[in-house]
Design an enzyme around this catalytic site. Structure first.
Site, PDB file in Angstrom:
ATOM      1  N   LYS A  72      42.014 -15.110  27.275  1.00 45.17           N
ATOM      2  CA  LYS A  72      41.932 -13.914  28.118  1.00 45.17           C
ATOM      3  C   LYS A  72      42.996 -14.058  29.192  1.00 45.17           C
ATOM      4  O   LYS A  72      43.449 -15.173  29.490  1.00 45.17           O
ATOM      5  CB  LYS A  72      40.550 -13.852  28.793  1.00 45.17           C
ATOM      6  CG  LYS A  72      40.158 -12.480  29.257  1.00 45.17           C
ATOM      7  CD  LYS A  72      39.536 -11.675  28.140  1.00 45.17           C
ATOM      8  CE  LYS A  72      39.184 -10.284  28.596  1.00 45.17           C
ATOM      9  NZ  LYS A  72      38.541  -9.506  27.520  1.00 45.17           N
ATOM     10  N   GLY A 166      25.858   3.581  30.632  1.00 46.70           N
ATOM     11  CA  GLY A 166      27.315   3.749  30.556  1.00 46.70           C
ATOM     12  C   GLY A 166      27.675   4.727  29.457  1.00 46.70           C
ATOM     13  O   GLY A 166      27.514   4.441  28.267  1.00 46.70           O
ATOM     14  N   GLY A 168      30.632   5.827  28.705  1.00 45.25           N
ATOM     15  CA  GLY A 168      32.095   5.759  28.604  1.00 45.25           C
ATOM     16  C   GLY A 168      32.557   5.793  27.157  1.00 45.25           C
ATOM     17  O   GLY A 168      31.905   6.380  26.294  1.00 45.25           O
ATOM     18  N   HIS A 169      33.686   5.122  26.897  1.00 39.50           N
ATOM     19  CA  HIS A 169      34.261   5.141  25.544  1.00 39.50           C
ATOM     20  C   HIS A 169      33.277   4.616  24.512  1.00 39.50           C
ATOM     21  O   HIS A 169      33.096   5.216  23.460  1.00 39.50           O
ATOM     22  CB  HIS A 169      35.539   4.299  25.508  1.00 39.50           C
ATOM     23  CG  HIS A 169      36.664   4.932  26.262  1.00 39.50           C
ATOM     24  ND1 HIS A 169      36.893   4.694  27.591  1.00 39.50           N
ATOM     25  CD2 HIS A 169      37.598   5.813  25.865  1.00 39.50           C
ATOM     26  CE1 HIS A 169      37.937   5.402  27.981  1.00 39.50           C
ATOM     27  NE2 HIS A 169      38.383   6.100  26.957  1.00 39.50           N
ATOM     28  N   VAL A 170      32.638   3.495  24.810  1.00 44.46           N
ATOM     29  CA  VAL A 170      31.706   2.916  23.835  1.00 44.46           C
ATOM     30  C   VAL A 170      30.352   3.633  23.917  1.00 44.46           C
ATOM     31  O   VAL A 170      29.810   4.066  22.893  1.00 44.46           O
ATOM     32  CB  VAL A 170      31.506   1.398  24.083  1.00 44.46           C
ATOM     33  CG1 VAL A 170      30.503   0.841  23.085  1.00 44.46           C
ATOM     34  CG2 VAL A 170      32.829   0.665  23.958  1.00 44.46           C
TER      35      VAL A 170
HETATM   36  P1  NAI Z   1      34.471   2.714  30.016  1.00 39.85           P
HETATM   37  O1  NAI Z   1      35.149   2.389  31.291  1.00 39.85           O
HETATM   38  O2  NAI Z   1      35.032   3.733  29.112  1.00 39.85           O
HETATM   39  O3  NAI Z   1      32.958   3.169  30.307  1.00 39.85           O
HETATM   40  C1  NAI Z   1      32.127   2.546  31.246  1.00 39.85           C
HETATM   41  C2  NAI Z   1      31.214   3.639  31.800  1.00 39.85           C
HETATM   42  O4  NAI Z   1      30.238   3.009  32.599  1.00 39.85           O
HETATM   43  C3  NAI Z   1      31.918   4.672  32.674  1.00 39.85           C
HETATM   44  O5  NAI Z   1      31.592   5.985  32.247  1.00 39.85           O
HETATM   45  C4  NAI Z   1      31.386   4.364  34.071  1.00 39.85           C
HETATM   46  O6  NAI Z   1      31.268   5.541  34.885  1.00 39.85           O
HETATM   47  C5  NAI Z   1      30.032   3.793  33.756  1.00 39.85           C
HETATM   48  N1  NAI Z   1      29.456   2.940  34.780  1.00 39.85           N
HETATM   49  C6  NAI Z   1      30.089   2.085  35.623  1.00 39.85           C
HETATM   50  N2  NAI Z   1      29.186   1.465  36.404  1.00 39.85           N
HETATM   51  C7  NAI Z   1      27.969   1.928  36.031  1.00 39.85           C
HETATM   52  C8  NAI Z   1      26.652   1.674  36.460  1.00 39.85           C
HETATM   53  N3  NAI Z   1      26.394   0.789  37.431  1.00 39.85           N
HETATM   54  N4  NAI Z   1      25.629   2.341  35.867  1.00 39.85           N
HETATM   55  C9  NAI Z   1      25.872   3.234  34.888  1.00 39.85           C
HETATM   56  N5  NAI Z   1      27.108   3.521  34.447  1.00 39.85           N
HETATM   57  C10 NAI Z   1      28.144   2.871  35.004  1.00 39.85           C
HETATM   58  O7  NAI Z   1      34.269   1.302  29.268  1.00 39.85           O
HETATM   59  P2  NAI Z   1      34.037   1.061  27.716  1.00 39.85           P
HETATM   60  O8  NAI Z   1      35.339   0.852  27.039  1.00 39.85           O
HETATM   61  O9  NAI Z   1      33.083   2.073  27.208  1.00 39.85           O
HETATM   62  O10 NAI Z   1      33.318  -0.376  27.735  1.00 39.85           O
HETATM   63  C11 NAI Z   1      31.959  -0.493  28.114  1.00 39.85           C
HETATM   64  C12 NAI Z   1      31.560  -1.961  28.144  1.00 39.85           C
HETATM   65  O11 NAI Z   1      31.729  -2.524  26.848  1.00 39.85           O
HETATM   66  C13 NAI Z   1      32.419  -2.814  29.098  1.00 39.85           C
HETATM   67  O12 NAI Z   1      31.577  -3.795  29.663  1.00 39.85           O
HETATM   68  C14 NAI Z   1      33.428  -3.479  28.177  1.00 39.85           C
HETATM   69  O13 NAI Z   1      33.861  -4.723  28.678  1.00 39.85           O
HETATM   70  C15 NAI Z   1      32.585  -3.674  26.928  1.00 39.85           C
HETATM   71  N6  NAI Z   1      33.377  -3.754  25.706  1.00 39.85           N
HETATM   72  C16 NAI Z   1      34.184  -2.698  25.344  1.00 39.85           C
HETATM   73  C17 NAI Z   1      34.927  -2.748  24.180  1.00 39.85           C
HETATM   74  C18 NAI Z   1      35.759  -1.573  23.741  1.00 39.85           C
HETATM   75  O14 NAI Z   1      36.151  -1.553  22.549  1.00 39.85           O
HETATM   76  N7  NAI Z   1      35.986  -0.587  24.586  1.00 39.85           N
HETATM   77  C19 NAI Z   1      34.918  -3.966  23.318  1.00 39.85           C
HETATM   78  C20 NAI Z   1      33.990  -4.993  23.760  1.00 39.85           C
HETATM   79  C21 NAI Z   1      33.279  -4.878  24.924  1.00 39.85           C
END
Ligand code: NAI
Length: 339
Positions: A72, A166, A168-170
């Site tokens: 990382k 969350g 977000g993307h996932v």
């Molecule tokens: P993202 O940034 O697209 O989505 C995260 C979402 O969580 C956002 O909509 C944000 O507003 C929300 N959020 C932040 N703090 C919050 C809280 N306290 N309570 C509720 N919602 C909150 O991130 P993404 O890409 O969806 O990733 C999500 C998680 O999955 C992260 O922890 C990331 O490290 C992990 N991850 C993601 C991968 C990927 O392919 N994108 C791969 C492996 C792990």
């Protein structure tokens, strides 16, 4: 034998670069892991986070049977970066100097455009232009389905309540998949617009971001921030299963045992969220989409195997996942648990 972590400090005043690369283990291949870029309260805090994340990548790639080790990197965003392109190229020189031992991808705060700049300095980088998140969501979905089958006897997710933290993307893609199954989807996001948008698309109910811990559901799927499950939070959980995509869900050693003591099944985050790294391997290996989808589905087999082993041995799924990774890394299991 486990290889020692290599810690490469990255400082280039002219380019405004302060960062670190941690190569945790290259037993299985080049250390694959994203470049995270965000503010840190100190350089020591950045190094500590990078070391933990690199170790997690080793476990993730080993359990997913990928030909990658774990690594990382972290770049400190002090809010004063004048020339991002120069910074990324300078960082790329340090990546190239690892001679392929570090294979970077995107992570929080970086994009595929940044990766292209890193590659301009001669570094091999791990991603194309495609967002891995839908594949991460597919893998997390497979993990949830397997855990629900094992723990709730649920042949499908129809009627199973899943709280996704969350949107977000996932989390958004996961909610959409769960809705297709007929699951009872609950969604929470710190951004109310985002929560509303995803809830409307998935027919989900919205839970306030501060009400997630303690909200009644069958499955809690953390897909937002790290370390949501402290000992105090675990005491208040009202669910049967925890299975989500967020890295580093557990806050503190022994949290998996606290969950087990409360009768809550914890699917290790690095097992459930491996869809993204499997996608990277697929791109590099030229797999077609059906092959990739089949390999992602194998996350369900791994989850079932870990839950069965934990049940038989009266251990936790996390302990079993550590032991499995240790075998795949030819490590001593005790050393792995203590690492
Ligand atoms: P993202 O940034 O697209 O989505 C995260 C979402 O969580 C956002 O909509 C944000 O507003 C929300 N959020 C932040 N703090 C919050 C809280 N306290 N309570 C509720 N919602 C909150 O991130 P993404 O890409 O969806 O990733 C999500 C998680 O999955 C992260 O922890 C990331 O490290 C992990 N991850 C993601 C991968 C990927 O392919 N994108 C791969 C492996 C792990």
């Amino acid at each position: 034998m486990r290889t020692a972590q290599r810690i490469i400090e990255c400082h280039d005043g002219a380019a405004g670069l302060t960062g670190v690369i941690v190569i945790d283990d290259t037993t299985r291949g080049p250390g694959l892991g994203g470049i995270r870029m965000r503010p840190y309260r100190s350089f020591g805090a950045a190094v500590a986070e990078c070391r933990r994340l690199a170790a997690g990548m080793t476990l993730k790639n080993a359990v997913a049977e990928l030909p990658f080790g774990g690594a990382k990197s972290v770049i400190v965003d002090d809010g004063r970066i004048a020339d991002r392109a120069a910074l990324m190229r300078s960082f790329g020189e340090l990546v190239a100097a690892t001679r392929g031992d570090y294979l970077p991808g995107v992570d929080m705060g970086t994009t595929t455009a940044d990766l292209r700049l890193v590659a301009q300095s001669g570094a091999d980088v791990s991603c194309g232009d495609e967002d891995p998140s839908p594949w991460t969501a597919a893998g997390t979905h497979a993990a949830i389905a397997a855990a629900a089958r094992h723990e709730l006897g649920a042949a499908s997710l129809e009627g199973v309540s899943v709280l996704v933290q969350g949107a977000g993307h996932v989390g958004g893609a996961l909610a959409a998949r769960l809705a297709l199954d007929g699951a009872d989807v609950l969604i929470a996001d710190a951004d109310p617009d985002r929560a509303r948008e995803v809830a409307a698309a998935a027919g989900a109910r919205i839970v306030g971001p501060g009400e997630v811990i303690g909200a009644a559901c069958d499955v809690f799927a953390p897909c937002a921030i790290a370390r949501v499950l402290s000992a105090r939070a675990i005491e208040r959980l009202d669910c049967r299963i925890v299975a989500g995509a967020a890295n580093e869900v557990l806050d503190g050693e022994g949290a998996d045992e606290l969950l087990a003591a409360r009768g809550i099944t914890y699917v290790p985050d690095f097992v459930a969220n491996a869809g993204g790294v499997i996608h990277i391997h697929a791109l590099r290996s030229g797999w077609d989409v059906p092959r990739l989808a089949r390999e992602i589905e194998r996350i369900a087999e791994r989850v079932t195997m870990l839950l069965e082993r934990a049940g038989r041995a009266r251990t936790t799924p996390l302990a079993e996942a550590h032991a499995l990774a240790a075998r795949r890394l030819h490590r001593d299991a005790h050393e792995e648990a203590a690492a």
